[in-house]
Write a protein that holds these residues in place. Structure first.
Motif, mmCIF file in Angstrom:
data_model
loop_
_atom_site.group_PDB
_atom_site.id
_atom_site.type_symbol
_atom_site.label_atom_id
_atom_site.label_comp_id
_atom_site.label_asym_id
_atom_site.label_seq_id
_atom_site.Cartn_x
_atom_site.Cartn_y
_atom_site.Cartn_z
ATOM 1 N N ALA A 522 20.264 27.359 -4.153
ATOM 2 C CA ALA A 522 20.078 27.080 -2.732
ATOM 3 C C ALA A 522 20.827 25.836 -2.287
ATOM 4 C CB ALA A 522 18.587 26.914 -2.431
ATOM 5 N N ALA A 526 24.781 30.186 -3.730
ATOM 6 C CA ALA A 526 24.731 31.322 -4.650
ATOM 7 C C ALA A 526 26.083 32.013 -4.758
ATOM 8 C CB ALA A 526 23.653 32.311 -4.193
ATOM 9 N N ASP A 527 26.844 32.059 -3.646
ATOM 10 C CA ASP A 527 28.164 32.698 -3.683
ATOM 11 C C ASP A 527 29.104 31.949 -4.620
ATOM 12 O OD1 ASP A 527 27.277 34.570 -1.895
ATOM 13 O OD2 ASP A 527 28.052 33.515 -0.139
ATOM 14 N N SER A 530 28.169 32.731 -8.183
ATOM 15 C CA SER A 530 28.526 34.095 -8.550
ATOM 16 C C SER A 530 30.035 34.253 -8.721
ATOM 17 C CB SER A 530 28.001 35.065 -7.486
ATOM 18 O OG SER A 530 28.401 36.377 -7.776
ATOM 19 N N ALA A 537 23.654 38.475 -10.080
ATOM 20 C CA ALA A 537 22.766 38.373 -8.923
ATOM 21 C C ALA A 537 21.304 38.311 -9.345
ATOM 22 C CB ALA A 537 23.003 39.551 -7.985
ATOM 23 N N GLU A 538 20.915 39.081 -10.373
ATOM 24 C CA GLU A 538 19.512 39.065 -10.785
ATOM 25 C C GLU A 538 19.112 37.716 -11.368
ATOM 26 O OE1 GLU A 538 22.016 41.113 -13.986
ATOM 27 O OE2 GLU A 538 21.754 41.195 -11.793
ATOM 28 N N LEU A 540 20.431 34.784 -10.412
ATOM 29 C CA LEU A 540 20.340 33.854 -9.288
ATOM 30 C C LEU A 540 19.042 34.040 -8.508
ATOM 31 C CD1 LEU A 540 24.005 34.019 -7.957
ATOM 32 C CD2 LEU A 540 22.954 32.201 -9.293
ATOM 33 N N ALA A 541 18.489 35.234 -8.520
ATOM 34 C CA ALA A 541 17.233 35.483 -7.807
ATOM 35 C C ALA A 541 16.032 34.895 -8.528
ATOM 36 C CB ALA A 541 17.039 36.980 -7.604
ATOM 37 N N ASP A 542 16.190 34.529 -9.787
ATOM 38 C CA ASP A 542 15.088 33.954 -10.563
ATOM 39 C C ASP A 542 14.866 32.507 -10.134
ATOM 40 O OD1 ASP A 542 13.190 33.214 -12.354
ATOM 41 O OD2 ASP A 542 14.394 33.562 -14.153
ATOM 42 N N PRO A 543 13.650 32.129 -9.691
ATOM 43 C CA PRO A 543 13.427 30.733 -9.278
ATOM 44 C C PRO A 543 13.661 29.734 -10.399
ATOM 45 C CG PRO A 543 11.637 32.155 -8.525
ATOM 46 C CD PRO A 543 12.460 32.972 -9.466
#
Length: 910
Positions: A522, A526-527, A530, A537-538, A540-543
């Motif tokens: 954040a 994230a871009d 990546s 992507a999965e 990056l979604a992990d806190p």
């Protein structure tokens, strides 16, 4: 009662502040230098303790003035003030002491439940119920977590199934679902819950977080004989066991102290002792005046026969600024004398108020006990080895005289308490323990929060002659990652971070103090993670995604960089400081339990009521360990305890041996299984295994069909190949780039756990140009393509795949394998000669550590049996690739004119 105005001019400068409230922004006048959080805490207090119409022209909307006016009016009504000037002086000093940070009121203190004597018949039943509530809540949460995981696995088994929806939801036809349902039933789930999980698979829903385990209400236990606790009798053992189970046991070591704790406090206030330290030393007159002032204020708020509490705050700061260690007798005596002085002044003021308003009805019954206790404390205070001892003894003597003459209006007066809101409003923590602050928050004129040393810490460092810059760098950090060992700007740039992302992270780092949070997706984007770092992507979604760890930085490097940038928040482990400085600060920052017990017992001897000393034990402590800790505190003279043990670590696991296997018993023959569904799940690590910076490997030069190829390899310490490079410098730029990027892709796959044999099986026997004979390689003599040659070479060198080598360098066929070495030409009598080690080991890699006389001796094995005979010549006239007989000889090869394949060279006719 007479009052002198003493705090004139103590109030600081006032400034207009904009404060964010829960529902709006407000403007108020507040002392200059107070952070917004402190101003907001005072506004919260004003809404409860000083309600009324806000006055925008007065400090804090007029709340301190309304509070002082209310107490002054109560004093006038009771006839407490000798004149109107005394009333005005009382009100003005109350307001000035609030704004100057000398004292602060607190709300009422919650009362504990009625005490239960451990020798009572009801104790065992009450303790059993208390422990049962704690266990039930903990086990219910664990069971709920297991059931939730099992039912989630049931839903996942339905979602992972491909095909007819009804078949996927039928355990009879979905084998994975049947296994998940069996595991859920074994975990305790009902069949109805399993059916609900199957039916709701894939449906939109709301996540249901598991609740925290319910904790039982605190249980107050009273012991009549502290000596029994010190000896560890049965009652003490039961109390320690209950504390070990729940951590919610408050143990009072006398019935009177148990009554104090169960009564609660109708009104509380705290006086900041550290605020009376200045360039000229300790302002004794100001401290005594503040204690008297607030003792009278509490008496005006005391209900009939109620209890109040006046505590001292900032005791640790007061000691530290004067160079006293709480672990040394001098520090304990100084703190005890301070509390004795406060007790004497407060009790004298309370007795004067009782002389005007009348003593409590219960005082007559306790008069002898109270006066005897005061006489003992006066004698004890005079014997303390500190300059304040004489003042403290004299103050207690005056209190004894006043109490005998006028009595008291209730219990309490000087009693410690802990309250976070009071600490925020006052800027110092109240309590019996060595409460202190090394780092405090401050704000610049443009409302930017900064961290700085507290005044007490700076005074202590100057007192002992420490290096302020070294201490500040260790505790507060450099404020930037520049020059951080292993994780500076240059190291970040090397893995892809630009100055933009680094600046964003450092801005967040200075405010949060957490390096991992500063590099969160954040913050840096994230871009960016990546596209540049290749984060999926999965992930990056992990806190819990750790950007720096994904970039290849070790945990110890991250911790060292964080300490460099934002500091450790400590001083006692700063190696740049003198040992005596480290010892002084260690007593405050990492006090031992024995030191805490001794300090609390020393100062608690002069308090009217105790405050439970919280002592913790590690998770692996046993009830006997808590019993010994409890006995140590009782022997030292601590009046109340609250023992607990730390929760289990997040990664805690028991090292359990495997269950012994029994000898198999004879079983009846099982029916023959004609069809069996086998599900094999192979998990591989997704983390990248990076190669060492200095690595070994080899370089192989060869030519495939006349095209030169250079193969470079890089190896791990265990000899596994981890990277390859392919150079074909005479080819076109596009072809060279494709081969280079193909080598990078293979290298990344190897480093992420793809086995080499998977690549070998995928690429051998591929056919495209250039292809043909291979020169320069002693194992591979022909290849159908460049990739065929590369992965044959890797298979032979790293996997022992001799089946991919060409046995005969002169015989070629369509698959490039040949017929093998001709046994007739092999001289089995000759033994291979030893070769020098320099032929196989790089002198540069070993830095010349290989001895010159080291050689490799080749060990061969003679082949048994007869030599192979040559194939008949007439069998070479048919192309093995297409079956045509259109063969022609071109040089040393036989080529098929139909498919352009290479046929086997006919054996010589004899």
């Amino acid at each position: 009662m007479r009052f002198e105005r003493l705090f004139t001019g103590h109030a600081p400068e006032i400034d207009l502040r904009e404060i964010e409230r829960p529902d709006r922004f407000v403007e108020t006048l507040a002392p200059l230098g107070w952070p917004d959080a402190r101003v907001e805490a005072w506004l919260d207090w004003a809404g409860i303790a000083a309600p009324g119409e806000a006055d925008s022209e007065s400090v804090l909307d007029g709340a301190p003035g309304r509070y002082a006016a209310r107490l002054t009016q109560a004093g006038r009504a009771a006839g407490l003030f000798a004149s109107e000037d005394d009333a005005r002086s009382f009100a003005a000093d109350l307001v000035d002491s609030l704004l100057a940070g000398l004292a602060a009121p607190a709300g009422p203190g919650a009362a504990l439940p009625a005490p239960l004597h451990v020798a009572a018949i009801e104790f065992r039943a009450a303790a059993a119920e208390h422990i049962g509530q704690a266990r039930a809540g903990r086990l219910a949460l664990e069971a709920a977590a297991q059931l939730e995981a099992a039912l989630t696995a049931v839903s996942d088994a339905v979602l992972r199934c491909e095909g007819d929806a009804r078949a996927c939801s039928d355990p009879g036809r979905n084998v994975a679902l049947a296994r998940a349902a069996q595991r859920a039933r074994a975990a305790g789930a009902s069949d109805a819950s399993i059916a609900d999980a199957i039916a709701s698979a894939g449906a939109a829903g709301f996540p249901a977080p598991l609740p925290e385990p319910a904790k039982p209400a605190p249980l107050l236990l009273a012991l009549a004989e502290p000596a029994d606790v010190a000896a560890g009798d049965e009652a003490a053992a039961l109390a320690a066991r209950a504390s070990w189970e729940t951590g919610q046991i408050v143990l009072a070591l006398s019935p009177a102290d148990a009554d104090h704790l169960s009564a609660g406090h109708a009104a509380r206030a705290a006086v900041n002792a550290a605020a009376f330290l200045g360039d000229e030393g300790f302002d004794l007159a100001g401290f005594r005046h503040a204690v008297r002032l607030w003792a009278i204020a509490l008496e005006l708020e005391r209900p009939t026969n109620g209890a109040v509490a006046l505590s001292i705050a900032g005791v640790g700061d007061w000691l530290l600024a004067q160079g006293f260690s709480p672990a040394a007798p001098a520090g304990r005596d100084a703190a005890a004398a301070l509390w004795a002085l406060a007790a004497g002044e407060a009790l004298t003021a309370a007795a004067e108020v009782a002389g005007v308003l009348g003593p409590a009805e219960t005082f007559t019954a306790d008069r002898q006990r109270i006066t005897d206790t005061l006489a003992e404390r006066a004698t004890l205070a005079a014997k303390l080895d500190t300059p304040l001892a004489a003042e403290a003894g004299a103050a207690l003597d005056r209190a004894l005289t006043a109490v005998r003459a006028h009595g008291l209006r209730g219990t309490g007066v000087v009693a410690a308490f802990e309250d976070a809101e009071t600490a925020l409003r006052l800027g110092a923590r109240p309590g019996l323990d060595t409460a202190w602050s090394l780092i405090q928050a401050a704000e610049t004129l443009d409302a930017v929060a900064v961290r700085q040393f507290s005044g007490a810490a700076q005074s202590a460092l100057r007192f002992v002659g420490a290096d302020l810059d070294a201490a500040r760098l260790h505790a507060l950090g450099a404020g930037s990652l520049e020059e951080a060992q292993g994780l500076d700007h240059r190291a970040l740039a090397a893995v892809g971070f630009t100055s933009h992302e680094i600046a964003l992270a450092e801005g967040v780092l200075r405010s949060t103090g957490d390096l991992r949070a500063a590099f969160a997706p954040a913050v840096v984007g994230a871009d960016f993670l990546s596209d540049v770092l290749g984060a999926p992507a999965e992930a990056l979604a992990d806190p819990a995604f750790d950007t720096l760890a994904f970039a290849g930085f070790a945990p110890e490097t991250i911790a060292a960089a964080q300490a460099h940038a934002v500091g450790t928040g400590r001083i006692h482990d700063a190696t740049a400081l003198a040992p005596e400085v480290q010892t002084l600060f260690r007593a405050f920052e990492a006090p031992g339990q024995a030191d805490r017990i001794a300090f609390t017992a020393a100062v608690e001897a002069f308090a009217c009521a105790p405050w439970p000393l919280a002592l913790g034990a590690p998770f692996d402590a046993r009830p006997a360990d808590l019993l010994r800790l409890q006995a140590s505190a009782a022997r030292a003279g601590v009046r109340a305890l609250k023992l607990s043990r730390a929760p289990a670590p997040a990664n805690f696991t028991l090292d359990l041996p495997e269950a012994p296997t029994e000898a198999p018993r004879a079983r009846p023959p099982e029916p023959v299984v004609t069809e069996r569904v086998v599900e094999k799940v192979v998990e591989r690590r997704r983390e990248r295994r990076k190669l060492p910076d200095r690595r070994k490997g080899y370089i192989q030069k060869a030519a495939v069909g006349g095209h030169k190829v250079y193969l470079h390899t890089g190896e791990y310490e265990d000899g596994e190949v981890g990277e390859i490079f392919i150079d074909m410098h005479k080819e076109g730029a596009a072809f060279r780039s494709l081969m280079n990027n193909f080598a990078i892709a293979v290298s990344l796959g190897l480093q992420h756990g793809v086995p080499l044999d998977e690549f070998v099986d995928a690429y051998v026997f591929t056919k495209f140009e250039p292809a043909g004979p291979v020169t320069g390689n002693d194992s591979i003599k022909s290849a159908t393509s460049i990739l065929d040659y590369i992965f044959r070479e890797l298979g032979v060198s790293y996997l022992g795949r001799d089946d991919l080598a060409n046995g005969d360098p002169q015989e070629f066929n369509a698959d490039g394998l040949g017929r093998g070495k001709n046994a007739e030409t092999e001289d089995e009598a000759d033994e291979p000669a030893p070769l020098p080690a320099s032929k196989f080991i790089s002198k540069g890699f070993s830095r010349g550590a290989t001895p010159d006389n080291l050689v490799f001796a080749a060990f061969g094995r003679r082949k048994d049996g007869e030599t192979k005979t040559s194939a008949p010549a007439d069998q070479a006239d048919i192309c093995p690739a297409c079956g045509d007989v259109a063969l022609s000889r071109k040089g040393g090869l036989v080529v098929c004119e139909s498919c352009n394949g290479q046929a086997e060279r006919p054996s010589p006719r004899g």
